[in-house]
Design an enzyme around this catalytic site. Structure first.
Site, PDB file in Angstrom:
ATOM      1  N   ASP A 194       1.071  -1.252  -0.180  1.00 18.50           N
ATOM      2  CA  ASP A 194       0.051  -0.192   0.001  1.00 18.50           C
ATOM      3  C   ASP A 194       0.932   1.321  -0.068  1.00 18.50           C
ATOM      4  O   ASP A 194       2.160   1.162  -0.460  1.00 18.50           O
ATOM      5  CB  ASP A 194      -1.067  -0.039   1.144  1.00 18.50           C
ATOM      6  CG  ASP A 194      -1.980   1.127   1.091  1.00 18.50           C
ATOM      7  OD1 ASP A 194      -2.148   1.640   0.036  1.00 18.50           O
ATOM      8  OD2 ASP A 194      -2.425   1.523   2.090  1.00 18.50           O
ATOM      9  N   HIS A 195       0.307   2.441   0.229  1.00 13.53           N
ATOM     10  CA  HIS A 195       1.109   3.760   0.518  1.00 13.53           C
ATOM     11  C   HIS A 195       1.539   3.657   2.009  1.00 13.53           C
ATOM     12  O   HIS A 195       1.390   2.751   2.918  1.00 13.53           O
ATOM     13  CB  HIS A 195      -0.093   4.766   0.068  1.00 13.53           C
ATOM     14  CG  HIS A 195      -0.625   4.905  -1.099  1.00 13.53           C
ATOM     15  ND1 HIS A 195       0.095   5.163  -2.088  1.00 13.53           N
ATOM     16  CD2 HIS A 195      -1.879   4.411  -1.394  1.00 13.53           C
ATOM     17  CE1 HIS A 195      -0.622   5.238  -3.144  1.00 13.53           C
ATOM     18  NE2 HIS A 195      -1.798   4.725  -2.886  1.00 13.53           N
TER      19      HIS A 195
END
EC number: 3.4.22.34
Length: 429
Positions: free
Chosen positions: A150-151
């Site tokens: 993910d981020h």
């Protein structure tokens, strides 16, 4: 006689070193059955521009299954809003490269939608049944593999509606170790500044081996961003490289260090890092991802060489640009252009906001001493929460994470959370 004695001493030394390694990391007799292996696979995002995260997890799931990990020993977390998204030109399918092989079919998703959050993730790791679904039931003789994509930002990884801070994650890992919830643990993290989750934090005595897509100060990269029919990126560069490495090798003959070095070489736009107990690098990947000696079928399309790679924080704008280019409907194009204009204005507003916070901070007296890593992490958690509350969130715009490094550096330089929070309130209200 002298040469023979030296030779004998050398042999004894080698045997002693081998004995020490074997004592620390003895290969389990259960390797063949893979009954002692567990995996947790997490895509921590939602929204169509983040297509790649769920495609990564689906691909990884099938690779682990093909290598012999039992489905009941694999726990998956993904929002599941991409496969049947109206923007997906191939409903019910997720691809991880230009070959367009579907990886979505057959994946068992244990946590969807709002259940994909940091609190549930930690409950899953601890075996806490209040998570509401499948949880780790591993014990002192089991090996565990965790993959997250993910981020991120310095000191955190993101979920759709919240974040997991490095200190809380480390506290959970220490809990698992002290409660004998694993024998050995391997963690792969794909996120911007993902190295900051472990650098100076992960000790070497927990039997944990971790690698990250990037160091503590740089972006990670997405790849296969030029598909002629899909407007966003299909994979993350580091993730695709480790998944394909596992897919195409007999893991009983592939060590963790061999995989790390190959992935590091192939992931050429960021600096893949390794943390924790690096002695574990001599262990075979099969101890964590399955020992079935099965690589890609002869009938399968061979994995592709990554191409068309882009910094992860640029993907939302990249996706929008491609949607504008690929639509022939004048009304749709006009609408998308308006959205692009708004996103560009928001990006500029975020940048201007940070410049004003920096201007306020420049009036503060420079601290005499730097903060410790613990002090830095405590400070940044407070500051990030304030920034989220008063200014912008990482979920609103990935570029916010790029500016978090400025706040992180203030904390590391010794400024107090109170001082930084006052600057944030002064600018954002």
């Amino acid at each position: 006689m002298m040469l023979f004695s030296l030779f004998l001493i050398s042999i004894l030394h080698i045997l002693l070193v081998k004995c020490q390694l074997d004592t620390n990391y003895e290969v389990s007799d259960e390797t063949v059955s893979d009954n002692n292996k567990w995996a947790v696979l997490v895509a921590g995002s939602n929204g169509y521009p983040n297509y790649r995260h769920q495609a990564d997890v689906c691909h990884a799931y099938h690779v682990l299954r093909s290598k012999g990990i039992k489905p009941e020993h694999i726990i998956t977390m993904m929002y599941d809003d991409i496969a049947y998204n109206l923007m997906n030109p191939f409903p019910g399918k997720l691809f991880n490269d230009y070959n367009h092989k579907d990886w979505y079919e057959g994946v068992v998703i244990d946590y969807r939608g709002k259940n994909v959050n940091s609190k549930t993730f930690l409950k899953v790791l601890k075996g806490d049944k209040s998570a509401g679904g499948k949880v780790l039931k591993s014990g002192k003789n089991d090996d565990v593999f965790i993959y997250f994509t993910d981020h991120g930002a310095p000191g955190l990884i993101a979920f759709p509606d919240d974040e997991l801070y490095a200190k809380e994650f480390m506290s959970t890992l220490k809990y698992l170790h002290s409660h004998k919830r694993y024998s050995k643990l391997v963690i792969y993290i794909e996120a911007n500044e993902s190295g900051s989750m472990f650098q100076q934090i992960l000790p070497s005595n927990l039997s944990i081996y971790a690698t990250t897509a990037a160091n503590s100060t740089e972006c990670s990269y997405s790849t296969f961003c030029g598909d002629p029919t899909i407007t966003t990126c299909l994979a993350d560069l580091y993730s695709y490289n480790w998944i394909v490495d596992s897919q195409t090798h007999h893991l009983t003959q592939r060590t963790l260090d061999q995989q790390y070095k190959e992935v590091k070489r192939e992931t050429d736009l960021s600096h893949v890092q390794r943390y924790g107990d690096t002695r574990m690098g001599k262990l075979y990947v099969s101890e964590f991802q399955g020992s079935r000696d099965k690589s890609s079928s002869e009938n399968d399309e061979p994995p592709m060489k990554p191409r068309h790679s882009i910094a992860s924080r640029d993907i939302p704008l990249h996706t929008l640009h491609r949607q504008i280019m690929m639509t022939n409907n004048a009304e749709d194009k006009s609408f998308l252009m308006q959205i692009l204009g708004l996103k560009l204005k928001r990006r500029d507003l975020i940048e201007d906001t940070m410049k004003l916070i920096v201007k306020v901070m420049n009036n503060e007296e420079i601290p005499n001493t730097k903060a410790t890593i613990d002090q830095t992490l405590d400070c940044t958690e407070s500051v990030y929460e304030q920034f989220k509350s008063k200014c912008f969130t990482l979920q609103q715009a990935p570029e916010v994470g790029g500016h978090f490094s400025t706040l992180y550096n203030y904390c590391a330089d010794g400024y107090t959370a109170e001082t930084i929070n006052e600057a944030i309130i002064k600018i954002c209200g």
